[in-house]
Design an enzyme around this catalytic site. Structure first.
Site, mmCIF file in Angstrom:
data_model
loop_
_atom_site.group_PDB
_atom_site.id
_atom_site.type_symbol
_atom_site.label_atom_id
_atom_site.label_comp_id
_atom_site.label_asym_id
_atom_site.label_seq_id
_atom_site.Cartn_x
_atom_site.Cartn_y
_atom_site.Cartn_z
ATOM 1 N N ASN A 303 -29.636 -72.187 0.215
ATOM 2 C CA ASN A 303 -29.923 -72.728 1.544
ATOM 3 C C ASN A 303 -28.772 -73.629 1.989
ATOM 4 O OD1 ASN A 303 -32.811 -71.796 1.194
ATOM 5 N ND2 ASN A 303 -32.695 -73.349 -0.399
ATOM 6 N N HIS A 335 -21.981 -70.909 -8.296
ATOM 7 C CA HIS A 335 -22.464 -69.717 -7.587
ATOM 8 C C HIS A 335 -23.069 -70.107 -6.235
ATOM 9 C CE1 HIS A 335 -24.277 -65.567 -7.628
ATOM 10 N NE2 HIS A 335 -25.076 -66.156 -6.760
ATOM 11 N N GLU A 336 -24.006 -71.061 -6.259
ATOM 12 C CA GLU A 336 -24.699 -71.418 -5.020
ATOM 13 C C GLU A 336 -23.770 -72.114 -4.025
ATOM 14 O OE1 GLU A 336 -27.450 -70.022 -4.681
ATOM 15 O OE2 GLU A 336 -27.670 -69.490 -6.783
ATOM 16 N N HIS A 339 -21.756 -69.650 -2.108
ATOM 17 C CA HIS A 339 -22.544 -69.078 -1.014
ATOM 18 C C HIS A 339 -22.461 -69.894 0.268
ATOM 19 C CE1 HIS A 339 -24.605 -65.632 -2.591
ATOM 20 N NE2 HIS A 339 -25.242 -66.281 -3.552
ATOM 21 N N GLU A 358 -23.728 -61.762 -2.854
ATOM 22 C CA GLU A 358 -23.988 -61.981 -4.275
ATOM 23 C C GLU A 358 -22.837 -61.588 -5.194
ATOM 24 O OE1 GLU A 358 -26.226 -63.839 -4.955
ATOM 25 O OE2 GLU A 358 -27.653 -63.687 -3.313
#
Length: 885
Positions: A303, A335-336, A339, A358
Site C-alpha cells: 500500500n 520488496h515492498e 513496489h 511482482e
C-alpha cells in the site's frame, strides 16, 4: 505483494502459435483501451470516504462522495461492490444543482452495484454520494480484524485493510480496477486511545462528544484502488527521517522495539531506491504496519505510503529470531519498498502484466539485499529462486509471464512462481545481457515517462531498448509471451591454440511432454572455462549457436547463473565438471546441482548425477552449497514415501555425508562466524532431523528438556529449530507439553509459531489432533489454515481428505482470495493416483472452469511425481548400492 493459470490447452497452443501473433495477442498497444469488467464511459477522479467501524460487531457504516466524469449520456452507473448494503444514493452535478435519487441493484456474483436514474445524465462532471454499510471480516480481505493477546493478557482487536487484487470493493463502492486511478481523502472514527494509520499523514484529529476520535487524512496522490490502506488499533509508532521522508514502523503496543531492524533498514533502502529509480519517493511519509496472524495469500502488501506486513516478516526478537529471519525481514522490506515505484507510482494497466509489479519487486529485493548486505552472500540464493520457477514452468499447466486475465479468481491465481520468480529471473538475465548501467538508464526513463500512470510490458521494453541499443524487446517477448524453459545442449568442446569452441543447441525442458516440439527462444548465453576468470557471451537464436572461450578445460555454460534455461552436458563433459566440482565458483556449483537434479529426474541424464556432485563436494564447500545438498537429500527422502527400507538406505548415506559438516558447524555460534554458517546450522539440524539422525534428535531433546531451567541451553537463534525437531518427533506427552506452551503464550508471534509446530508431528494420530484443533477457535482464525497446510507437508492426502470433509468450515478460515487454490495446494506433495480424481471432483463442484488453474497444476505435479518416482528411484537405489549406501 511478498507472493490464472492458463489451461494446459492454451499453454500447448503456444507451441504452434507464431511468436509475433502471441505478442499481438498478449501485449496491448500503448493506445489500446485497458481491459475492464465495468461499463465504459464513467471515470472517477476523486473519492471522499468517511468510515465508522464497529470492531466489536464486525460491521461498519460509511459515506462516499465520488467525483466522476460521464463521457456519454447514460441512465445508470455501475461500479464494483462486494458485501455492501446501500441506504441512500444520489447524484448531482459537481458544479451544483438538483440531486437525483438512484434506484440500487446488486449483482453479488459479478461483485457490482448499479444505480439507475429517472433522468439521464448528460456528459459532464458529477458527485455520486453513497450512504452504505459493510462487513468487517476475520480473514485478510477488505476491511478485516485481527485478534491477539495484549501485553496485559487481555484479548485485543485491531483493524486493517487488504485490497489487492480486487477487494477495495469490500470497503468502498469503487471502480476497483488498476487503470481507474484516482485520489482519495479518507476520514475514520475510532475509539479513544486508538491510533489510525493510512497512506497519508493525518491532517486533522478531533475528539467527538462520545470520546471517540475522528481522524482525517491528507489527500492522496492519484493511485489505484487496491493501494488504499487503513489500520486502527492500540498501536505504537517509531519514526526516522531520511532524505525528507518520514519513515515509520507501527506495531501493537509493547512490540515497537522489535521493529527497530526494519526501521533502520528502511532508511538505507529508501536512500538507494531514490538514487536507482531517478525519481524521489513522492509521499511525505512511508509507514510499515505490523499485524499479528497470517494469510494464505500474502506476507506483506505494498500500500502506497503504508506497507502492511505480518509480524513474522517484520519483527525481530533476539529471544527467538534467527539470522534467516533477519534476512527475510530485510528482503520483505526491500520488496515492498520497491513496489512504491514499480506498482504504486507506475502501475500495470491490467492484471495481465502483474509481473511488472511482482517480478521487478522480487528482482529489486534480491539486488538491494546483495548490495546493502554483501556479507550475507544472498546472490547465491537466486539459483534456488530460479529453480522454483522452472519447476512450475516445465509442465504443460504452466503459463506465460504475461497472461490474459479474465476474472477476479484468475487474477488471484496470477500471484505465483511464474509471476514472481520467473519474472525476477528473466529480468536478471536481460540486465546481464544489456549491462547494469544501460538497464538502470532504461528503468529511470520508464519511471519518468509513466509516473502516476498505467503501463504494459512493452512500455518498459521500449525504454530499455532505447538505453541499451540492443534487441531487448525480441528476447523479452520470447521469455514473457510464451511459457516454458529453454534447454541448452552443450556440444563437445574443441580446444585449439589456447581457445575452446563449443557448439550449442536450443531445445525445451518439458517434463511431462517428452515428445513436444520445442518452442523457440533467443537465449543469451554466458560461458567460461573452469579456472579461467574470463567469460564470453553469445545469443543462441534459431535453435543453434556456438561460443569461443579463452583457455582450455571443462566448460561451464550459464557461468554466473544469470540465464533462464537448463544446461545439459554430454556424459563425458559432465564427468569433467564433476571432477572439477570442488574448484568451481559456488554459484556455478549451485547451478550444476540444480540442473543435474532436474535433468536427472526428467530422464535426460542419469538420475544419480546430482549424487555424483554431492560425493565430490568437500566438507569446506560454501555453506549455501551444503544447504542445497541438504535440500537434494530431503527431496529424494520424500520421494521414497512409505517405502521405509529404500528410504533408510538413502537416509543413511545422507546422514553420513552431512554429519561431518554438522560437526564442523556445531550447535553453538562462534564469535565472528559468517551469517551463512548460522543459516547452515539451522538447515542441517532441520534436514538431519527429517532424515532421522538419532544424534541430532537426541541433542535437540536434551536442550529442550533443559530450556526452562537453563536459558543458555537453547539460544534465541536456535529456539525455532530445536522446537521444530522436538515437535516433529513428539510422542503424545511431548505434544501435550507443546500444546500447553502454545495456549499459555502471550506473545502473538511465538504463539502462532507454537500452534503451527503442533501440526508437523510425524505421529499420524498427533497430526490428526492438529487437524481437529485447526477447526476450533483456539489457534486463532488466521492460524487454522496454516496448521492444515503444515500437516499437508507430511501427509498431503490426509490433509486434503480432512479439508474436503469440512469445506465450509475451511472456507471460513481461508482468505477469499486464496480459496480457489488452497485445497489444490494441500495435495501438491501427494504421490497417490486416487488424489487426482478427488481434486478433479473438487474443482468441478466448487470452481468455475476459468478458476481451476491451481487444481490443474496440482494434478500435473502428482502425475509427474508418480511417473518420475517409478522411473528414476531405481537408478538412485543402484547408485547407493554401488557407493556404500
Amino acid at each position: 505483494m511478498h507472493r490464472n493459470l492458463l489451461s494446459a490447452a492454451i499453454a500447448l497452443a503456444f507451441a504452434a502459435f507464431p511468436l509475433q501473433q502471441a505478442a499481438a495477442a498478449l501485449t496491448p498497444a500503448a493506445n489500446q483501451e485497458a481491459t475492464t469488467q465495468l461499463p465504459r464511459g464513467v471515470i472517477p477522479s476523486h473519492y471522499d470516504i468517511a468510515l465508522a467501524p464497529d470492531a466489536a460487531r464486525g460491521r461498519f457504516d460509511a459515506k462516499a462522495v465520488i467525483t466522476l466524469s460521464v463521457a456519454r449520456a447514460t441512465s445508470s452507473i455501475t461500479l464494483n461492490a462486494a458485501d455492501l448494503g446501500f441506504k441512500d444514493v444520489t447524484i448531482a452535478p459537481a458544479a451544483g444543482g438538483a440531486a437525483q435519487t438512484a434506484r440500487s441493484s446488486i449483482d453479488a456474483d459479478a461483485q457490482t452495484a448499479s444505480f439507475a436514474f429517472d433522468k439521464p445524465l448528460a456528459p459532464g462532471l458529477y458527485k455520486l454520494t453513497l450512504d452504505y454499510s459493510g462487513v468487517i471480516g476475520t480473514q485478510a480481505v477488505g476491511l478485516f480484524s485481527l485478534d491477539y493477546p495484549g501485553s496485559d493478557g487481555k484479548q485485543q482487536r485491531a483493524l486493517y485493510t487488504q485490497f489487492e487484487n480486487s477487494d477495495a470493493r469490500r470497503m468502498i463502492p469503487s471502480w476497483d480496477e488498476p487503470a481507474y486511478k484516482a485520489s482519495f481523502t479518507l476520514e475514520v472514527t475510532v475509539p479513544a486511545g486508538q491510533m489510525a494509520v493510512s497512506n497519508m499523514p493525518a491532517a486533522r484529529t478531533e475528539t467527538l462528544a462520545d470520546g471517540r476520535r475522528k481522524v482525517s487524512f491528507a489527500k492522496s496522490p492519484k493511485m489505484s484502488t487496491y493501494l488504499l490502506f487503513l489500520a486502527a488499533g492500540d498501536f505504537e509508532r517509531a519514526t526516522a527521517k531520511e532524505q525528507g521522508t518520514e519513515l515509520g514502523v507501527v506495531t501493537r503496543r509493547g512490540a515497537i522495539d522489535q521493529a527497530k531492524f526494519a526501521l533502520d533498514s528502511s532508511k538505507d533502502i529508501l536512500r538507494e531506491y531514490n538514487d536507482y529509480f531517478g525519481v524521489r519517493y513522492p509521499l511525505p511519509k512511508l509507514d510499515n504496519i505490523a499485524g499479528a496472524g497470517r494469510s494464505q495469500f500474502f506476507g506483506a502488501m505494498e500500500n502506497w505510503g503504508a506497507i502492511f506486513t505480518f509480524e513474522y516478516a517484520l519483527l525481530f526478537d533476539p529471544a527467538s529470531s534467527t539470522q534467516h529471519d533477519r534476512q527475510e525481514i530485510f528482503a520483505t522490506a526491500a520488496h515492498e519498498m520497491a513496489h512504491q515505484w514499480f506498482g504504486d507510482l507506475v502501475t500495470m494497466r491490467w492484471w495481465d502484466d502483474l509481473w511488472l509489479n511482482e517480478g521487478f519487486a522480487s528482482w529489486m529485493e534480491s539486488r538491494m539485499t546483495a548490495r546493502l548486505h554483501p556479507e550475507w552472500n544472498t546472490r547465491l540464493g537466486t539459483v534456488g529462486s530460479r529453480d522454483g520457477a522452472m519447476q512450475r514452468d516445465s509442465v504443460a499447466t504452466t503459463h506465460p509471464v504475461v497472461q490474459h486475465i479474465q476474472t477476479v479468481e484468475q487474477a488471484n491465481q496470477a500471484f505465483d512462481e511464474i509471476t514472481y520468480q520467473k519474472g525476477e529471473a528473466v529480468i536478471r538475465m536481460l540486465e546481464a545481457y544489456v549491462g547494469e548501467n544501460a538497464w538502470r538508464s532504461g528503468v529511470r526513463s520508464y519511471m519518468q515517462a509513466h509516473a502516476y500512470g498505467n503501463t504494459v510490458s512493452d512500455d518498459l521494453w521500449k525504454q530499455i531498448e532505447k538505453a541499451a541499443r540492443k534487441p531487448v524487446t525480441a528476447i523479452a517477448h520470447d521469455f514473457t509471451l510464451q511459457p516454458g524453459v529453454p534447454l541448452i545442449r552443450v556440444g563437445e568442446p574443441v580446444c585449439r591454440n589456447g581457445s575452446t569452441t563449443v557448439a550449442l543447441a536450443q531445445g525445451e525442458f518439458a517434463r511431462d511432454l517428452p515428445g513436444k516440439k520445442p518452442l523457440a527462444w533467443r537465449v543469451p548465453v554466458i560461458a567460461q572455462v573452469a579456472g579461467n576468470a574470463k567469460q564470453a557471451s553469445t545469443l543462441v537464436a534459431g535453435g543453434k549457436g556456438s561460443i569461443v572461450l579463452p583457455g582450455c578445460g571443462a566448460v561451464i555454460v550459464n557461468a554466473g547463473q544469470s540465464g533462464y534455461y537448463r544446461t545439459l552436458y554430454a556424459p563425458k563433459e559432465f564427468a569433467r565438471l564433476a571432477q572439477a566440482f570442488a574448484t568451481l565458483a559456488p554459484i556455478d556449483q549451485l547451478g550444476l546441482l540444480s540442473d543435474s537434479s532436474a535433468l536427472g529426474l526428467a530422464g535426460l541424464q542419469p538420475a544419480s548425477s546430482a549424487l555424483d556432485l554431492v560425493k565430490a563436494t568437500p566438507v569446506g564447500a560454501d555453506p549455501q552449497v551444503w544447504s542445497r545438498i541438504g535440500h537434494v537429500f530431503e527431496g529424494l527422502h520424500w520421494r521414497y514415501g512409505d517405502d521405509k527400507a529404500r528410504r533408510q538406505r538413502l537416509d543413511a548415506f545422507a546422514i553420513a555425508r552431512l554429519a561431518p559438516v554438522m560437526a564442523q558447524t556445531g550447535w553453538e555460534a562462534r564469535n565472528g562466524e559468517a551469517p551463512a554458517i548460522a543459516n547452515l546450522r539451522e538447515q542441517l539440524i532441520d534436514t538431519l532431523s527429517e532424515l532421522g539422525d538419532p544424534t541430532v534428535i537426541a541433542e535437540a531433546r536434551r536442550r529442550y528438556a533443559a530450556m526452562d531451567k537453563d536459558a543458555s541451553a537453547v539460544p534465541g537463534p536456535l529456539r525455532k529449530t530445536v522446537l521444530a525437531v522436538v515437535a516433529q518427533h513428539a510422542d503424545a506427552a511431548t505434544w501435550d507439553g507443546l500444546h500447553a506452551r502454545a495456549s499459555a503464550e502471550t506473545n502473538p508471534l511465538l504463539r502462532d509459531r507454537l500452534y503451527t509446530l503442533l501440526a508437523i508431528a510425524e505421529d499420524k494420530a498427533l497430526a490428526q489432533r492438529a487437524l481437529d484443533m485447526a477447526l476450533t477457535d483456539e489457534p486463532g482464525l488466521t492460524n487454522s489454515a496454516a496448521m492444515i497446510s503444515a500437516v499437508a507437508q507430511r501427509y498431503p492426502d490426509m490433509a486434503l481428505d480432512f479439508a474436503l470433509a469440512h469445506v465450509e468450515k475451511i472456507n471460513q478460515r481461508v482468505d477469499a482470495s486464496s480459496r480457489s487454490r488452497y485445497f489444490a495446494r494441500l495435495a501438491m506433495g501427494s504421490s497417490n493416483p486416487a488424489t487426482v480424481a478427488k481434486l478433479q471432483g473438487y474443482g468441478q463442484a466448487n470452481l468455475a472452469p476459468t478458476s481451476r488453474g491451481d487444481v490443474d497444476a496440482a494434478i500435473a505435479a502428482i502425475q509427474d511425481r508418480i511417473k518420475t518416482n517409478a522411473a528414476r528411484l531405481p537408478e538412485i537405489d543402484a547408485w547407493l548400492q554401488q557407493n556404500g549406501g
